[in-house]
Design a protein around this motif. Structure first.
Motif, PDB file in Angstrom:
ATOM      1  N   ASP A 120       0.834  -1.206   0.000  1.00  0.00           N
ATOM      2  CA  ASP A 120       0.000   0.000   0.000  1.00  0.00           C
ATOM      3  C   ASP A 120       0.868   1.254   0.000  1.00  0.00           C
ATOM      4  O   ASP A 120       0.564   2.234  -0.681  1.00  0.00           O
ATOM      5  N   ASN A 143       1.086   4.126  -2.878  1.00  0.00           N
ATOM      6  CA  ASN A 143       0.893   5.554  -2.612  1.00  0.00           C
ATOM      7  C   ASN A 143       2.071   6.372  -3.147  1.00  0.00           C
ATOM      8  O   ASN A 143       1.886   7.458  -3.691  1.00  0.00           O
ATOM      9  N   ARG A 159      -5.446  -1.925  -0.319  1.00  0.00           N
ATOM     10  CA  ARG A 159      -5.629  -0.526  -0.715  1.00  0.00           C
ATOM     11  C   ARG A 159      -4.864  -0.222  -1.997  1.00  0.00           C
ATOM     12  O   ARG A 159      -5.208   0.694  -2.727  1.00  0.00           O
ATOM     13  N   ALA A 160      -3.786  -1.038  -2.245  1.00  0.00           N
ATOM     14  CA  ALA A 160      -2.893  -0.737  -3.367  1.00  0.00           C
ATOM     15  C   ALA A 160      -3.646  -0.627  -4.690  1.00  0.00           C
ATOM     16  O   ALA A 160      -3.303   0.183  -5.543  1.00  0.00           O
ATOM     17  N   ILE A 180      -5.376   2.762  -4.754  1.00  0.00           N
ATOM     18  CA  ILE A 180      -4.342   3.804  -4.761  1.00  0.00           C
ATOM     19  C   ILE A 180      -3.753   3.918  -6.171  1.00  0.00           C
ATOM     20  O   ILE A 180      -3.597   5.016  -6.707  1.00  0.00           O
ATOM     21  N   GLY A 181      -3.461   2.744  -6.764  1.00  0.00           N
ATOM     22  CA  GLY A 181      -2.938   2.744  -8.131  1.00  0.00           C
ATOM     23  C   GLY A 181      -3.928   3.368  -9.103  1.00  0.00           C
ATOM     24  O   GLY A 181      -3.543   4.093 -10.018  1.00  0.00           O
ATOM     25  N   THR A 230      -6.112   5.789  -8.417  1.00  0.00           N
ATOM     26  CA  THR A 230      -6.076   7.257  -8.293  1.00  0.00           C
ATOM     27  C   THR A 230      -4.869   7.804  -9.044  1.00  0.00           C
ATOM     28  O   THR A 230      -4.951   8.854  -9.681  1.00  0.00           O
ATOM     29  N   LEU A 237      -3.554   7.317   0.925  1.00  0.00           N
ATOM     30  CA  LEU A 237      -4.583   6.670   0.115  1.00  0.00           C
ATOM     31  C   LEU A 237      -4.576   7.141  -1.333  1.00  0.00           C
ATOM     32  O   LEU A 237      -5.587   7.062  -2.014  1.00  0.00           O
ATOM     33  N   GLY A 238      -3.441   7.664  -1.803  1.00  0.00           N
ATOM     34  CA  GLY A 238      -3.353   7.992  -3.222  1.00  0.00           C
ATOM     35  C   GLY A 238      -3.180   9.478  -3.477  1.00  0.00           C
ATOM     36  O   GLY A 238      -2.731  10.224  -2.624  1.00  0.00           O
TER      37      GLY A 238
END
Lengths: 246, 261
Positions: free
Chosen positions: A20, A24, B2-3, B6-7, B9, B70-71
């Motif tokens: 994650d 980011n 979340r990745a 995030i990717g 965004t 979060l991006g």
């Protein structure tokens, strides 16, 4: 008996967090003033019995890489990059926040604001206001802003941008939008040099993040394979034990 | 995971970046065009371990927390109002502004638009109009018997009339300036309109305090720099690619999970 699987899943959980954080970083490849983050792991020792000891993986913290990003010239006279350590103070609804992103504009009242509209403050936490007819804006290396206004070519000082320095930059908390919340009260930096017409790019390096991403996904696959082997081992152990007693 | 989002965004942000860059390149020879730049910010952070939380009874604190961003999100596309080069056209109704200020144009709906594109023409009444036929404000009408028209750097328009020795004054070009010209909203056709963010216009004669001069027989070309735009395009494209790689890697990790037996 469950030890190995639990240790492995704790590692998988940590790899999730690592992925994650990498995602980011990559998402913010082009974010002005962004600082890349890395995850640090720690282990957590559990000894249920004197003979057993399990070392669980804990994702301990994220560390911000505060290395200087490269500068890109934009040609906007209100874009300012900080060379060296330092953060611009910004007035937000939640209080004073600090940022490395110096992509500024003027609002309709002539106040210096960030690209999302928060007012930029000077060294004495005052708003920086430009006269309505300000032109030929110059920002010196020490942050002094001067502009021509009114008739003639007299240059007047409008205000002074300040870069604040922190003793412990890691203690700054990211609150999003490029802002950081401070825990300690900072001091005006004497060494930071400001550069007009440029912004600091994010210090994320694509290659490094891609390499780290591959490492993480390979580690994840390895753990999954180990988990599978461990489960097979357990299954065959149960089978064999069953045979002996039966 | 979340990745994945995030990717996503990141990919969306780079797509917008490419769109802004392509609009700049498309307008490379648009008179008076000002290039834009997409500005990004990091999104919210999720605190998995909060920085400064106590780690023992003796008052030791966590020196850095575990935060996952979060991006990214685009926050602004701002116009860079840098002066464009002035190109000589020798058309006597072409006027370039050198310095601050916009021409004021009366739109058919009664509102005023602002523009840096000073390529004017005459309509059937001899009035100075934009290529779309919208009149310059304040109106300047060139008499039919005018032999030549000259516009001074201060915006005074004079005409040499057939048979007369003295030059006839036809009025002056007026400029409008804004405290925050980046706050004007582009409505297409080289026009900008006033918003709450731009502030209200201050009008004045060219070459007076706070205004630039006007140059007859020239137009201001766009301030787009091809080399910079192409470089930005390459950066944006690579960033897009890397974000898609992240999504792929996250997907592989998830498929590893689903294949567990």
């Amino acid at each position: 008996m469950q030890g190995a699987s639990l240790v492995l899943t704790s590692y998988q959980d940590s790899l999730h967090a690592a992925m994650d954080v990498i995602a980011n970083n990559v998402a913010n490849l082009n974010t002005t003033g962004f600082k890349r983050e890395t995850v640090a792991f720690d282990s957590y020792l559990v000894q249920p019995t004197p003979k057993d000891s399990f070392e669980f993986v804990l994702d301990e913290g994220t560390y911000r890489d505060i290395a200087q990003g490269s500068f890109i010239t934009t040609g906007n006279p209100l874009d300012v990059a900080i060379q060296g350590s330092g953060y611009f103070p910004v007035q937000t609804d939640a209080g004073v926040r600090y940022t490395r992103s110096g992509s500024f504009q003027l609002d309709f009242e002539g106040n210096l604001v960030t690209s999302s509209g928060e007012k930029v403050l000077d060294g004495g936490n005052q708003v920086i206001n430009f006269p309505s007819d300000a032109r030929d804006i110059l920002i010196g290396g020490d942050g002094t802003i001067s502009a021509k206004s009114g008739a003639g070519s007299a240059v007047t000082e409008v205000g002074r941008l300040a870069a604040f320095e922190f003793k412990d930059e890691q203690a700054l908390v990211s609150v999003g939008s490029g802002f950081y919340r401070a825990v300690e009260s900072p001091e005006v930096s004497e060494t930071a040099q400001l550069m007009q017409g440029a912004v600091e790019q994010s210090n994320v390096k694509g290659i490094e993040e891609m390499t780290r991403m591959i490492e993480v996904s390979r580690a994840y696959q390895r753990v999954a394979r180990l988990l599978e082997t461990e489960q097979q081992r357990q299954a065959s152990a149960i089978k064999r034990l069953g045979k002996i007693t039966g | 995971m979340r990745a994945l989002s995030i990717g996503a965004t990141g990919m969306q942000a780079q797509q917008l970046n490419v769109e802004v860059i392509s609009n700049n390149i498309a307008n490379i020879s648009t008179t008076g065009f000002k290039r834009s730049r997409a500005e990004f910010q990091d999104m919210l952070y999720e605190n998995l371990r909060r920085v400064g939380s106590p780690t023992s009874d003796n008052g030791t604190l966590l020196p850095s927390g575990l935060q996952v961003g979060l991006g990214v999100r685009p926050v602004a596309t701002y116009r860079i109002n840098e002066q464009g080069n002035v190109s000589v056209t020798d058309n006597e109704y072409d006027v370039a502004v050198n310095g601050r200020g916009f021409f004021q144009i009366d739109l058919p709906d009664g509102t005023t638009a602002y523009t840096r594109a000073g390529s004017f023409q005459l309509d059937e009444d001899g009035q100075l109009v934009t290529p779309d036929g919208y009149p310059l404000s304040p109106a300047i009408t060139i008499p039919a018997n005018a032999l030549s028209v000259s516009i001074s750097t201060a915006g005074e328009v004079t005409a040499e009339i057939d048979g007369a020795t003295a030059l006839q004054s036809l009025g002056s070009i007026e400029l409008a300036s804004f405290i925050n010209p980046a706050g004007l909203v582009a409505i297409g056709d080289n026009f900008l309109t006033e918003t709450a963010a731009s502030g209200s216009p201050t009008t004045g004669a060219p070459a007076s305090a706070g205004f630039g001069t006007v140059i007859q027989g020239s137009v201001e070309v766009s301030n787009v720099d091809v080399v910079t735009e192409i470089t930005n395009l390459i950066t944006a494209q690579r960033a897009y690619e890397m974000n898609s790689r992240v999504i792929k890697a996250a997907d592989e990790m998830l498929s590893t999970v689903s294949q567990l037996r």
